[in-house]
Design an enzyme around this catalytic site. Structure first.
Site, PDB file in Angstrom:
ATOM      1  N   THR A   1     -11.856  15.525  13.973  1.00 36.19           N
ATOM      2  CA  THR A   1     -12.368  14.970  12.718  1.00 36.19           C
ATOM      3  C   THR A   1     -13.312  13.805  13.024  1.00 36.19           C
ATOM      4  O   THR A   1     -13.090  13.070  13.981  1.00 36.19           O
ATOM      5  CB  THR A   1     -11.177  14.471  11.882  1.00 36.19           C
TER       6      THR A   1
ATOM      7  N   ARG B   1      -5.342  25.310   2.877  1.00 39.13           N
ATOM      8  CA  ARG B   1      -4.718  24.058   3.342  1.00 39.13           C
ATOM      9  C   ARG B   1      -5.743  22.913   3.258  1.00 39.13           C
ATOM     10  O   ARG B   1      -6.892  23.040   3.669  1.00 39.13           O
ATOM     11  CB  ARG B   1      -4.241  24.230   4.779  1.00 39.13           C
ATOM     12  N   VAL B   2      -5.306  21.791   2.730  1.00 32.96           N
ATOM     13  CA  VAL B   2      -6.162  20.612   2.637  1.00 32.96           C
ATOM     14  C   VAL B   2      -5.472  19.471   3.376  1.00 32.96           C
ATOM     15  O   VAL B   2      -4.280  19.230   3.173  1.00 32.96           O
ATOM     16  CB  VAL B   2      -6.413  20.231   1.159  1.00 32.96           C
TER      17      VAL B   2
ATOM     18  N   ASP C   1      -5.796  15.302   5.179  1.00 29.70           N
ATOM     19  CA  ASP C   1      -5.949  13.932   4.676  1.00 29.70           C
ATOM     20  C   ASP C   1      -7.399  13.543   4.390  1.00 29.70           C
ATOM     21  O   ASP C   1      -7.660  12.661   3.569  1.00 29.70           O
ATOM     22  CB  ASP C   1      -5.388  12.950   5.716  1.00 29.70           C
TER      23      ASP C   1
ATOM     24  N   GLY D   1      -6.618  12.789  12.987  1.00 25.48           N
ATOM     25  CA  GLY D   1      -5.302  13.152  13.520  1.00 25.48           C
ATOM     26  C   GLY D   1      -4.634  14.203  12.654  1.00 25.48           C
ATOM     27  O   GLY D   1      -5.302  14.927  11.905  1.00 25.48           O
TER      28      GLY D   1
ATOM     29  N   GLY E   1      -3.192  15.673   9.750  1.00 21.91           N
ATOM     30  CA  GLY E   1      -3.332  15.315   8.347  1.00 21.91           C
ATOM     31  C   GLY E   1      -2.044  15.292   7.567  1.00 21.91           C
ATOM     32  O   GLY E   1      -1.844  14.431   6.698  1.00 21.91           O
TER      33      GLY E   1
HETATM   34  N1  GLY Z   1      -7.141  14.865   9.982  1.00 23.08           N
HETATM   35  C1  GLY Z   1      -7.756  16.077   9.672  1.00 23.08           C
HETATM   36  C2  GLY Z   1      -6.850  17.103   9.149  1.00 23.08           C
HETATM   37  O1  GLY Z   1      -5.652  17.092   9.445  1.00 23.08           O
HETATM   38  O2  GLY Z   1      -7.300  17.936   8.416  1.00 23.08           O
END
Ligand code: GLY
Length: 303
Positions: free
Chosen positions: A171, A199-200, A202, A223, A225
C-alpha cells in the site's frame, strides 16, 4: 514551513526489491516536494505523488496491484483535507488507473465521502474518468502470485501476517503540510492478495487508513487492513498527538504498539504534526519511506 512524508508499504521487502522501493518512494517524494516547495497545495502534492506510485508496478496500488480470489483487481483509496475536513474515498473499484484521483473527485465534486464498486466507477465516468483495461493494471508477478495462491487450498491473509509476517503489503500513502498550513493525507492500495471479491480494507476508511486534522496531525497507514480497521489506527494516532504535545514519534510508536498488542496486527504508519514534524513506525521487517521538511537540505529515504 512545508513538509512531506511518503510510504511505499511495510512488509518483509526482499533484498532484491529494496532498490525499486527506494527509487519509487524517492521519486514520489520529489514530485510532492516540487509542488509544496513552489507554494502548491497539499492536495495536489498528495494526489500527484500517489499517482506516480500507482503507476510504478513495484507497489500494490494501481498498476501492480494484487489480484483477488476471482482473478480481478479491486482498488481502494482515500484522501482527506485536514482544514476543511472534506474527504473522499473509493472502495473495490475495478479498471481505474488512478484510484486516488477518483477519491479526490469524490471529495471535490460530490456530497459523499465514500463511493464503492460500480457506483464509484459511474461517478468517475460522469466526471471524465474513463475505465482502463485489466491489462493496464495487471503485472506478470501478480498473475503468478494469484496462480500460486489458488493452488494453496487453505491460504489465509491472517495466517500470512501472523504466522509468517511475510505478506506483501505495498500500500502507498503520503501526508503533506502545505504553505497555507493545510495538512492532507492520502492512501491507495490493491488490498491483500487473493482477497474475497468485495473485500474492503483500511485504506478507503477515513480514520482507519487515512486521517488529517490541520490543528493536530495527519496519518497514512499500511499493513494488514483487517487489524488496522479494528483499532481505527490513523485517528487513534491523531488522538494520541492531541494529548501528547504533538510528539509524532511517540504517537506513531504507540499506534503500532496498540496495533500489535490489541489485535495482533502488523503494518506501518507515517505521521506529520501541525508543525510538519515527521515520524514513522512499523513492526514489519521493512518499510519503504521518505520525508523532507523545509528545515532539511535533502530528503531522508530508507527501506
Ligand atoms: N492496508 C491495505 C489493506 O489491507 O487493504
Amino acid at each position: 514551513m512545508v513538509s512531506f512524508i511518503v510510504h511505499g508499504g511495510a512488509w518483509d521487502i526482499p533484498d532484491e526489491l529494496v532498490d525499486a522501493h527506494r527509487q519509487g518512494v524517492a521519486r514520489a517524494m520529489q514530485i510532492g516536494w516540487d509542488i509544496l516547495s513552489h507554494g502548491g497545495s497539499g492536495v495536489d502534492a498528495v494526489e500527484k505523488a500517489i499517482n506516480y506510485l500507482e503507476d510504478d508496478p513495484t507497489f500494490d496500488a494501481g498498476r501492480g496491484s494484487f489480484v483477488n480470489a476471482a482473478g480481478e483487481i479491486e482498488l481502494d483509496a482515500s484522501i482527506m483535507n485536514g482544514t476543511t475536513f472534506r474527504c473522499g474515498a473509493v472502495a473495490a473499484v475495478q479498471n481505474i488507473r488512478y484510484p486516488i484521483s477518483l477519491a479526490r473527485l469524490v471529495m471535490d465534486k460530490s456530497e459523499h465521502v465514500l463511493l464503492a464498486g460500480k457506483g464509484a466507477v459511474q461517478f468517475g465516468a460522469e466526471n471524465g474518468v474513463q475505465q482502463c483495461s485489466s491489462n493496464d493494471l495487471l503485472v506478470g508477478r501478480e498473475l503468478e502470485r494469484w496462480k500460486d495462491l489458488l493452488a494453496q487450498k487453505n491460504y489465509s491473509t491472517k495466517d500470512a501476517f501472523q504466522k509468517k509476517k511475510s505478506l506483501p503489503s505495498d500500500t502507498v500513502g503520503c501526508v503533506a503540510l502545505d504553505a497555507a498550513g493545510i495538512l492532507v493525507a492520502g492512501t491507495s492500495t490493491g488490498g491483500t492478495p487473493n482477497k474475497y471479491p468485495g473485500r474492503v480494507g483500511d485504506s478507503p476508511m477515513i480514520g482507519c487508513g487515512t486521517y488529517a486534522d490541520s490543528a493536530i496531525g495527519g496519518v497514512s497507514c499500511t499493513g494488514w487492513g483487517e487489524a488496522i480497521i479494528k483499532v481505527v489506527l490513523a485517528k487513534t494516532i491523531v488522538g494520541l498527538l492531541e494529548v501528547n504535545g504533538g510528539d509524532t514519534q511517540a504517537a506513531a510508536d504507540e499506534g503500532i504498539y496498540r496495533l500489535e498488542k490489541k489485535v495482533e496486527g502488523f503494518g506501518g504508519v507515517i505521521v506529520l504534526n501541525s508543525q510538519g514534524i515527521p515520524a514513522f513506525s512499523y513492526n514489519t521487517p521493512r518499510m519503504a519511506r521518505a520525508y523532507r521538511t523545509t528545515a532539511m537540505s535533502d530528503a531522508c529515504i530508507d527501506v
